[in-house]
Scaffold this motif. Structure first.
Motif, short mmCIF file in Angstrom:
data_model
loop_
_atom_site.label_atom_id
_atom_site.label_comp_id
_atom_site.label_asym_id
_atom_site.label_seq_id
_atom_site.Cartn_x
_atom_site.Cartn_y
_atom_site.Cartn_z
N ASP A 1 72.23 14.14 33.58
CA ASP A 1 72.99 13.04 32.99
C ASP A 1 72.31 12.51 31.74
O ASP A 1 72.97 12.10 30.78
N PHE A 2 70.98 12.51 31.75
CA PHE A 2 70.23 12.08 30.57
C PHE A 2 70.55 12.99 29.37
O PHE A 2 70.82 12.52 28.27
N ILE A 3 70.54 14.31 29.59
CA ILE A 3 70.89 15.25 28.53
C ILE A 3 72.37 15.15 28.19
O ILE A 3 72.78 15.38 27.05
N GLY A 4 73.16 14.77 29.18
CA GLY A 4 74.60 14.65 28.96
C GLY A 4 75.29 15.99 28.93
O GLY A 4 76.18 16.23 28.11
N CYS A 5 74.89 16.90 29.83
CA CYS A 5 75.50 18.23 29.81
C CYS A 5 76.22 18.53 31.13
O CYS A 5 75.92 17.95 32.17
N GLN A 6 77.15 19.42 31.04
CA GLN A 6 77.91 19.89 32.18
C GLN A 6 77.80 21.41 32.27
O GLN A 6 77.60 22.08 31.25
N GLU A 7 77.90 21.94 33.47
CA GLU A 7 77.78 23.39 33.64
C GLU A 7 79.02 24.06 33.07
O GLU A 7 80.15 23.69 33.39
N GLY A 8 78.79 25.08 32.23
CA GLY A 8 79.92 25.76 31.60
C GLY A 8 80.00 27.23 31.94
O GLY A 8 81.04 27.86 31.77
N VAL A 9 78.90 27.81 32.43
CA VAL A 9 78.87 29.23 32.75
C VAL A 9 78.26 29.42 34.13
O VAL A 9 77.19 28.86 34.42
N ASP A 10 78.94 30.18 34.97
CA ASP A 10 78.40 30.54 36.28
C ASP A 10 77.60 31.83 36.11
O ASP A 10 78.13 32.93 36.26
N SER A 11 76.31 31.69 35.76
CA SER A 11 75.51 32.88 35.45
C SER A 11 75.35 33.80 36.66
O SER A 11 75.36 35.02 36.53
N ALA B 1 81.48 15.08 26.06
CA ALA B 1 81.85 14.34 24.85
C ALA B 1 80.96 13.11 24.75
O ALA B 1 80.65 12.46 25.75
N GLU B 2 80.51 12.80 23.54
CA GLU B 2 79.63 11.66 23.34
C GLU B 2 80.31 10.37 23.80
O GLU B 2 81.49 10.12 23.50
N SER B 3 79.57 9.56 24.54
CA SER B 3 80.11 8.29 25.04
C SER B 3 78.94 7.38 25.41
O SER B 3 77.77 7.77 25.30
N GLY B 4 79.26 6.18 25.88
CA GLY B 4 78.22 5.27 26.32
C GLY B 4 77.43 5.83 27.49
O GLY B 4 76.23 5.58 27.63
N ALA B 5 78.11 6.61 28.34
CA ALA B 5 77.43 7.21 29.49
C ALA B 5 76.61 8.43 29.06
O ALA B 5 75.59 8.75 29.69
N PHE C 1 63.22 12.21 13.37
CA PHE C 1 62.94 12.74 14.70
C PHE C 1 62.37 11.67 15.62
O PHE C 1 62.70 11.63 16.81
N MET C 2 61.52 10.81 15.09
CA MET C 2 60.92 9.78 15.93
C MET C 2 61.96 8.80 16.45
O MET C 2 61.90 8.37 17.61
N GLN C 3 62.93 8.44 15.62
CA GLN C 3 63.99 7.54 16.08
C GLN C 3 64.81 8.21 17.18
O GLN C 3 65.17 7.58 18.18
N PHE C 4 65.14 9.48 16.97
CA PHE C 4 65.87 10.23 17.99
C PHE C 4 65.09 10.23 19.31
O PHE C 4 65.65 9.95 20.38
N SER C 5 63.80 10.53 19.25
CA SER C 5 63.01 10.63 20.49
C SER C 5 62.87 9.27 21.17
O SER C 5 62.88 9.19 22.40
N TRP D 1 72.81 11.01 19.36
CA TRP D 1 71.50 10.80 18.72
C TRP D 1 70.98 12.12 18.13
O TRP D 1 70.41 12.13 17.04
N LEU D 2 71.20 13.21 18.86
CA LEU D 2 70.75 14.51 18.37
C LEU D 2 71.51 14.90 17.09
O LEU D 2 70.92 15.41 16.13
N LYS D 3 72.80 14.64 17.10
CA LYS D 3 73.62 14.95 15.92
C LYS D 3 73.17 14.13 14.71
O LYS D 3 73.06 14.64 13.59
N ALA D 4 72.87 12.85 14.94
CA ALA D 4 72.42 11.98 13.84
C ALA D 4 71.11 12.48 13.26
O ALA D 4 70.90 12.43 12.04
N TYR D 5 70.23 13.00 14.11
CA TYR D 5 68.96 13.56 13.62
C TYR D 5 69.21 14.78 12.74
O TYR D 5 68.66 14.88 11.63
N PHE D 6 70.03 15.69 13.19
CA PHE D 6 70.24 16.92 12.42
C PHE D 6 71.11 16.69 11.18
O PHE D 6 71.10 17.51 10.27
N GLU D 7 71.84 15.59 11.16
CA GLU D 7 72.61 15.26 9.95
C GLU D 7 71.78 14.43 8.98
O GLU D 7 72.25 14.05 7.90
#
Length: 336
Positions: free
Chosen positions: A187-197, A59-63, A80-84, A69-75
């Motif tokens: 942590d930079f991407i802000g993702c968690q593992e969701g599938v044990d491939s 979930a989006e947070s300060g951490a 793109f430059m601000q996002f990057s 930022w990605l959502k703001a770009y696609f909305e």
């Protein structure tokens, strides 16, 4: 695979503990054939990596601000430059805090493949090779080294936007060594593992072995279906695509395209309809066969050490948990 927007910024950080220096590019990279080739080379290298995880954004947070930022770009709220810029400044901060990594070239590419939008993110490094100039002199030739990419991720934007329940729209490389380094990038991407491939792939192969046994297939047919499964799953993994159980079922038996999928549902293996295959697990899946003097043996490699124990020194094979049909035949033969 048209590139929509792309940029590469540079983070200069040395392993001596000195502060990182961020060099920002102020315009997007121009659309050229060289850029298309760069993306193609990156995807080939990325898809070929065996150690990958699949998951979803926190979930989006300060951490974990990246998804915001990605959502703001696609909305259309930011370009793109601000996002990057927001993203690479955050990456530089995490790199400083981790004190574990040297810098590199931070690549961000929004591209479209078919009807699907993707975002590729990677920390690249340069290597120096040799080449020839116009006068046929041997000269140094710096190049981006895709063969040694260790920190990279790819977001399936279309799935993220259209399927909120998905748990596998982000893929990321897993470091074979230096786990803490890959964790700061995750942590930079802000993702968690969701599938044990790996677990899903092992379950699929177990379900397939059960299916072959239940159907009592001739050995030649079982071998062909095994080859079909491995080739399909490996091909999907090479392209960075998920295994589709319905599609696999149709490939396994054109005359009965629902046979395998019905087996999966009847036995309730708990497999997702689509999931990324694990290349390491697939590479270990082989079918051993042998026939001599009235004896015919066939089994899957993953049974070794479980139902089968091979004694190389004595040339013997111990079989546990005999198939029910064979066990009944042996009992009747003993009683006769």
């Amino acid at each position: 695979m048209p590139v929509i927007s792309s940029v590469i910024h540079t983070i200069d950080k040395k392993p001596d503990g000195s502060p990182a220096i961020l060099h920002l590019r102020h315009t997007e990279l121009p659309q050229t054939d060289v850029l298309e080739n760069l993306l193609s080379d990156f995807n080939d290298a990325y898809n070929g990596k065996q150690s990958k995880g699949w998951g979803l954004f926190h979930a989006e947070s300060g951490a974990y601000p990246f998804s915001g930022w990605l959502k703001a770009y696609f909305e259309g709220k930011n370009d793109f430059m601000q996002f990057s810029r927001d993203a690479v400044e955050h990456l530089t901060k995490l790199m400083e805090e981790s004190n574990l990594s040297v810098g590199g070239h931070a690549m961000f590419v929004h591209y479209r493949q078919g009807l699907t939008d993707y975002l590729a993110i990677a920390l690249l490094h340069q290597s120096t090779g040799v080449s020839l100039d116009q006068e046929m002199n041997v000269v140094a030739a710096p190049h981006l080294d895709f063969g040694h990419v260790h920190l990279a991720a790819r977001v399936n934007i279309s799935e993220w936007q259209s399927n909120p329940a998905s748990r596998q729209y982000v893929s990321f490389l897993k470091a074979k060594q230096g786990r803490r380094v890959s964790e700061y990038f995750r942590d930079f991407i802000g993702c968690q593992e969701g599938v044990d491939s790996a677990g899903e792939t092992r379950t699929l192969l177990k379900a397939f072995s059960d299916f072959v046994e239940t159907e009592d297939l001739p050995e030649e047919s079982a071998r062909e279906k095994t080859q079909t499964l491995v080739q399909y799953a490996s091909s999907q993994a090479k392209m960075g695509q998920a295994v589709g159980l319905s599609e696999l079922s149709e490939l396994l038996d054109e005359d009965r395209p629902r046979a395998f999928i019905e087996h999966l549902r009847t036995q309730d293996y708990g497999l997702s309809e689509e999931f990324p295959a694990d290349k390491k697990v697939l590479n270990k899946f082989r079918r051993f066969t042998g026939r001599a003097e009235g004896l015919s043996i066939s089994f899957e490699q993953h049974l070794l050490g479980n139902k089968l124990e091979f004694d190389e020194q004595n040339g013997t094979l111990l079989i546990r948990s005999l198939p029910t049909q064979l066990l009944e035949q042996l009992k009747r033969a003993t009683e006769a």
